[in-house]
Structures are given as C-alpha cells and as structure tokens.
Design a protein around this motif. Structure first.
Motif, PDB file in Angstrom:
ATOM      1  N   SER A   1     -70.779  19.753  34.902  1.00 49.76           N
ATOM      2  CA  SER A   1     -71.480  21.257  34.904  1.00 49.76           C
ATOM      3  C   SER A   1     -72.465  21.725  34.970  1.00 49.76           C
ATOM      4  CB  SER A   1     -71.392  21.932  32.970  1.00 49.76           C
ATOM      5  OG  SER A   1     -72.223  20.342  31.816  1.00 49.76           O
ATOM      6  N   ASP A   2     -73.956  21.325  35.277  1.00 49.87           N
ATOM      7  CA  ASP A   2     -74.952  21.543  36.131  1.00 49.87           C
ATOM      8  C   ASP A   2     -74.661  21.915  37.964  1.00 49.87           C
ATOM      9  OD1 ASP A   2     -76.496  21.456  33.604  1.00 49.87           O
ATOM     10  OD2 ASP A   2     -77.078  19.304  34.388  1.00 49.87           O
ATOM     11  N   TYR A   3     -74.092  21.338  38.107  1.00 48.95           N
ATOM     12  CA  TYR A   3     -73.408  21.324  39.570  1.00 48.95           C
ATOM     13  C   TYR A   3     -72.547  22.604  40.232  1.00 48.95           C
ATOM     14  CZ  TYR A   3     -71.450  20.473  44.237  1.00 48.95           C
ATOM     15  OH  TYR A   3     -70.741  21.246  45.203  1.00 48.95           O
ATOM     16  N   MET A   4     -71.341  23.041  38.473  1.00 48.83           N
ATOM     17  CA  MET A   4     -70.542  23.678  38.658  1.00 48.83           C
ATOM     18  C   MET A   4     -71.382  24.563  39.294  1.00 48.83           C
ATOM     19  SD  MET A   4     -67.177  22.920  36.353  1.00 48.83           S
ATOM     20  CE  MET A   4     -66.339  24.813  36.936  1.00 48.83           C
ATOM     21  N   ALA A   5     -72.740  25.188  38.118  1.00 48.43           N
ATOM     22  CA  ALA A   5     -73.531  26.319  38.203  1.00 48.43           C
ATOM     23  C   ALA A   5     -73.791  26.717  39.570  1.00 48.43           C
ATOM     24  CB  ALA A   5     -74.604  26.022  36.883  1.00 48.43           C
ATOM     25  N   LYS A   6     -74.377  25.271  39.959  1.00 49.75           N
ATOM     26  CA  LYS A   6     -75.339  25.391  41.330  1.00 49.75           C
ATOM     27  C   LYS A   6     -73.981  25.632  43.097  1.00 49.75           C
ATOM     28  CE  LYS A   6     -78.340  22.138  40.526  1.00 49.75           C
ATOM     29  NZ  LYS A   6     -79.026  20.551  40.847  1.00 49.75           N
TER      30      LYS A   6
END
Length: 195
Positions: A125-130
């Motif tokens: 989910s953190d990567y999806m924001a980036k």
C-alpha cells in the motif's frame, strides 16, 4: 483523440472493411493501461511479494476494509467470486489473513488481515501511493478530479451494459454464466446504493 506515438507505427488493415481504430476506442485504451498497471508485473511489487495480482488485490481489500466477506471483495474489485474465494483460501493458507467470525454460526465468512499479512499489506500500500504519484505525474489536480469522475461514470456505464447483456441472454432463454449473474447482482446493488 490521441497523440500516441505507437499509433503511427500501425496502419489500419486494408483486409477488412471499416477496420476499427483501437487507439480511438476508450475501453481498449483503458484495458491497455490496466494491463500495464497489473501489480504482479511491477518489478518492485515482485520484490515485496510473490503473490499474484488477484491475491494482492484481495489482500489490499482485506487490509483496507476488513473484516470483509468475499462477496463485498468481489463487488469492490469486480473480480469474479470464484477468483476471490480462491485468493481468500490461498491467503488463509499462507497465514496472511484470518477468519474474524465463527464460520459455523455465520453464513457470511468474514476475513481480516493477520499479523503476518500486515507487513506485506503495508509495503504494497505504501508503494501504491508512490506509484500513483508516478502514474499521475504531469496531470493537474483538476485533471485528476475530472479523471476520477469520468472513471466512475465509465465503471457505472460498463456495469450497466454488462448486466443488461447478461439479462438479455437470460430473457432469450440462455443461461448466464456465474460471472454474468454476478454482474447483474452488482448492478442491482449499485442501483440500490445510489437511491
């Protein structure tokens, strides 16, 4: 409608009458972008987890909206119920999600993220924001708001079209597939929610 450089690499076929220019077809272009955005095709996501796209999408929904049942995950993701159930069973087996209610007493099986699943959920989910920032680079906030509104309209129109097609098949004496029957249910659910 397009300034896509790839379009100039291909000429419309002279072997068919009225060849369809796929680059001018919005559903085709959305499907092309969707193919590029498939999570398990992304090298960084593959470093985080070996889960396939279906399992990642289910894990993300469980982590974001859990406790949640398979029918709600299918509705949210528009994945067919069988695929969602298979993904849930695989995630349960890997210990990434867990049952959050007594399945013997409740008809609806609720699942939630497990302690083992939280780190994967958080990293993805953190990567999806980036990733979202990268995909939307150069697109203004106004354009992004317009895009979100248009995508919602396209999703609703597509849902209505698919449910209508499945309903027509049934009215003509055919038997809609499980997936097509689910599309009818999704459309009815959306209509009920919008009232």
């Amino acid at each position: 409608m397009t300034t896509n450089k790839r379009q100039t690499s291909f000429s419309l076929s002279s072997k068919t009458n009225d060849a369809l220019d796929l680059y001018q077809q919005v559903p085709y272009r959305i499907a092309t972008a969707s193919n590029l955005l498939v999570l398990d095709r992304d090298a960084y996501v593959k470093q985080i987890t070996d889960l396939d796209t279906r399992a990642i999408r289910v894990l993300l929904n469980v982590g974001s909206y859990g406790p949640i049942n398979a029918a709600d995950i299918a509705y949210q993701t528009r994945l067919d119920p069988y695929s969602v159930t298979r993904a849930i069973n695989g995630l349960l087996k890997k210990g990434l999600i867990l049952a959050s209610n007594d399945h013997q007493k409740s008809r609806s099986k609720l699942v939630e993220i497990s302690d083992n699943g939280k780190p994967i959920y958080q990293k993805v989910s953190d990567y999806m924001a980036k990733r979202c920032d990268a995909v939307l680079a150069g697109i203004s906030e106004t354009e992004q708001a317009t895009l979100m509104m248009l995508l919602e309209k396209i999703e609703l129109n597509t849902e209505k079209m698919l449910a209508g097609n499945a309903d027509t098949v049934a009215k003509q004496g055919g038997t809609p597939t499980r997936d097509q029957s689910e599309q009818i249910r999704w459309f009815k659910r959306t209509q009920k929610q919008s009232k």
